[in-house]
Design a protein around this motif. Structure first.
Motif, PDB file in Angstrom:
ATOM      1  N   VAL A 172       0.834  -1.208   0.000  1.00  0.00           N
ATOM      2  CA  VAL A 172       0.000   0.000   0.000  1.00  0.00           C
ATOM      3  C   VAL A 172       0.869   1.259   0.000  1.00  0.00           C
ATOM      4  O   VAL A 172       0.582   2.227  -0.719  1.00  0.00           O
ATOM      5  N   MET A 173       1.929   1.244   0.791  1.00  0.00           N
ATOM      6  CA  MET A 173       2.816   2.413   0.851  1.00  0.00           C
ATOM      7  C   MET A 173       3.497   2.652  -0.494  1.00  0.00           C
ATOM      8  O   MET A 173       3.585   3.793  -0.963  1.00  0.00           O
ATOM      9  N   PHE A 214       1.016   3.968  -2.927  1.00  0.00           N
ATOM     10  CA  PHE A 214       0.754   5.387  -2.664  1.00  0.00           C
ATOM     11  C   PHE A 214       1.870   6.262  -3.231  1.00  0.00           C
ATOM     12  O   PHE A 214       1.613   7.288  -3.878  1.00  0.00           O
ATOM     13  N   SER A 242       1.726   6.386  -7.080  1.00  0.00           N
ATOM     14  CA  SER A 242       0.583   7.089  -7.677  1.00  0.00           C
ATOM     15  C   SER A 242       0.383   8.489  -7.111  1.00  0.00           C
ATOM     16  O   SER A 242      -0.642   9.127  -7.386  1.00  0.00           O
ATOM     17  N   PHE A 243       1.335   8.990  -6.344  1.00  0.00           N
ATOM     18  CA  PHE A 243       1.139  10.249  -5.618  1.00  0.00           C
ATOM     19  C   PHE A 243       0.767  11.404  -6.542  1.00  0.00           C
ATOM     20  O   PHE A 243      -0.116  12.204  -6.226  1.00  0.00           O
ATOM     21  N   TRP A 263      -3.119  11.750  -9.691  1.00  0.00           N
ATOM     22  CA  TRP A 263      -4.527  11.939  -9.316  1.00  0.00           C
ATOM     23  C   TRP A 263      -5.151  13.050 -10.157  1.00  0.00           C
ATOM     24  O   TRP A 263      -5.829  13.936  -9.657  1.00  0.00           O
ATOM     25  N   PHE A 293      -3.841   4.433  -8.071  1.00  0.00           N
ATOM     26  CA  PHE A 293      -3.408   3.869  -6.788  1.00  0.00           C
ATOM     27  C   PHE A 293      -3.584   2.353  -6.782  1.00  0.00           C
ATOM     28  O   PHE A 293      -2.703   1.609  -6.326  1.00  0.00           O
ATOM     29  N   CYS A 345      -0.640  -0.421  -6.455  1.00  0.00           N
ATOM     30  CA  CYS A 345      -0.629  -1.500  -5.460  1.00  0.00           C
ATOM     31  C   CYS A 345      -0.491  -2.863  -6.132  1.00  0.00           C
ATOM     32  O   CYS A 345       0.227  -3.744  -5.634  1.00  0.00           O
ATOM     33  N   LEU A 395       7.881   8.286   2.464  1.00  0.00           N
ATOM     34  CA  LEU A 395       6.817   9.284   2.594  1.00  0.00           C
ATOM     35  C   LEU A 395       7.385  10.698   2.595  1.00  0.00           C
ATOM     36  O   LEU A 395       6.839  11.601   1.943  1.00  0.00           O
ATOM     37  N   THR A 434       8.531  11.558  -0.886  1.00  0.00           N
ATOM     38  CA  THR A 434       7.381  11.730  -1.781  1.00  0.00           C
ATOM     39  C   THR A 434       6.731  13.093  -1.599  1.00  0.00           C
ATOM     40  O   THR A 434       6.464  13.809  -2.576  1.00  0.00           O
ATOM     41  N   GLY A 460       5.965  13.908  -5.337  1.00  0.00           N
ATOM     42  CA  GLY A 460       5.753  12.673  -6.080  1.00  0.00           C
ATOM     43  C   GLY A 460       6.626  12.483  -7.295  1.00  0.00           C
ATOM     44  O   GLY A 460       6.514  11.465  -7.982  1.00  0.00           O
TER      45      GLY A 460
END
Length: 253
Positions: free
Chosen positions: A37-38, A41, A44-45, A48, A62, A66, A104, A107, A112
């Motif tokens: 999941v991380m 994320f 796909s940061f 969107w 996202f 995954c 994180l 990112t 991203g």
């Protein structure tokens, strides 16, 4: 009645592979899900939508991120688990929580545009019945390193298997993510495969790094067989160069 030895059964490779290699605990499954999941994320940061936020497009990207992270994780783990069981160990997946936290930060800081993560590694526990009679009964660093090598190696194999279909956008993204898995696996930080390659066997780490870079780069343009052979060749050259040109000079001082 034929005699039956449970100790002998517990020492067989396929029995251990089924019971330990491909059997995941609840904690392992949880940590794999968190890692997937991380990474999804992070991947796909910035996907969107364009200038305007698009929730549906973001959820789709996202989900694809995954899915790709899961595929790369499976390939990264399978080889390590098979080799670990072969040497008489119980492989246990552990995520690199430090690497995921750094991911994180990177990112958000880069919005991203810079994709970074650590895929985690396996911790190995010796199987008593399977290790009996071994020269080094407890955990052997060299065997651990060989198991760790199979992580980035299998990610490169995934990239090469997909290379004939790279015209497909999804396949190309999966190839890139698999390459990142292979490269980031080699970073020698706690909770990462590179730690078990770099410190005990730095020459093997040099071989693996050169193999990953050369085989992956060539795999995007030439046939998988040529890329694989070139990667192995350049890996061996880099390993011997490291020993001959670097360590020998250090020893002279």
């Amino acid at each position: 009645m034929p005699s039956h030895s449970y100790a002998k059964e517990y020492r067989t490779f396929f029995y251990n592979l089924k019971r330990f290699g491909f059997s995941l605990s609840k904690e392992e499954i949880k940590q794999i899900i968190i890692t997937v999941v991380m990474i999804g994320f992070v991947w796909s940061f910035n996907k969107w939508g364009g200038e305007t936020f698009n929730f549906l497009e973001g959820i789709k990207n996202f989900g694809l991120g995954c899915l790709m992270a899961l595929i790369c994780t499976v390939f990264n783990q399978v080889g390590q688990r098979v080799v670990a069981v072969y040497y008489g160990y119980d492989p246990v997946y552990e995520y690199g929580i430090i690497g995921l936290m750094i991911a994180l930060v990177v990112t958000f800081a880069s919005r991203g545009y810079l994709i970074f993560f650590l895929p985690g590694a396996i911790n190995i526990r010796h199987l008593t019945a399977s290790r009996l009679g071994e020269f080094r009964y407890y955990t052997n660093d060299w065997e651990w390193a060989k198991a760790g090598f199979m992580g980035p190696f299998f990610n490169v194999i995934l990239l090469l298997l997909l290379s004939p279909f790279k015209s497909n956008p999804f396949v190309m993204q999966l190839m890139v993510l698999s390459l990142l898995f292979a490269i980031y696996s080699l970073i020698p930080l706690p909770g990462n495969v590179g730690l078990y390659l770099f410190y005990p066997h730095i020459y093997f780490w040099t071989f693996t790094l050169a193999f990953v870079v050369v085989a992956s780069a060539i795999g995007f343009f030439l046939s998988p067989i040529i890329a694989l052979l070139a990667g192995l060749l350049f890996g061996a050259i880099a390993m011997f160069w490291h020993y001959d040109k670097v360590d020998k000079r250090i020893g002279e001082f």
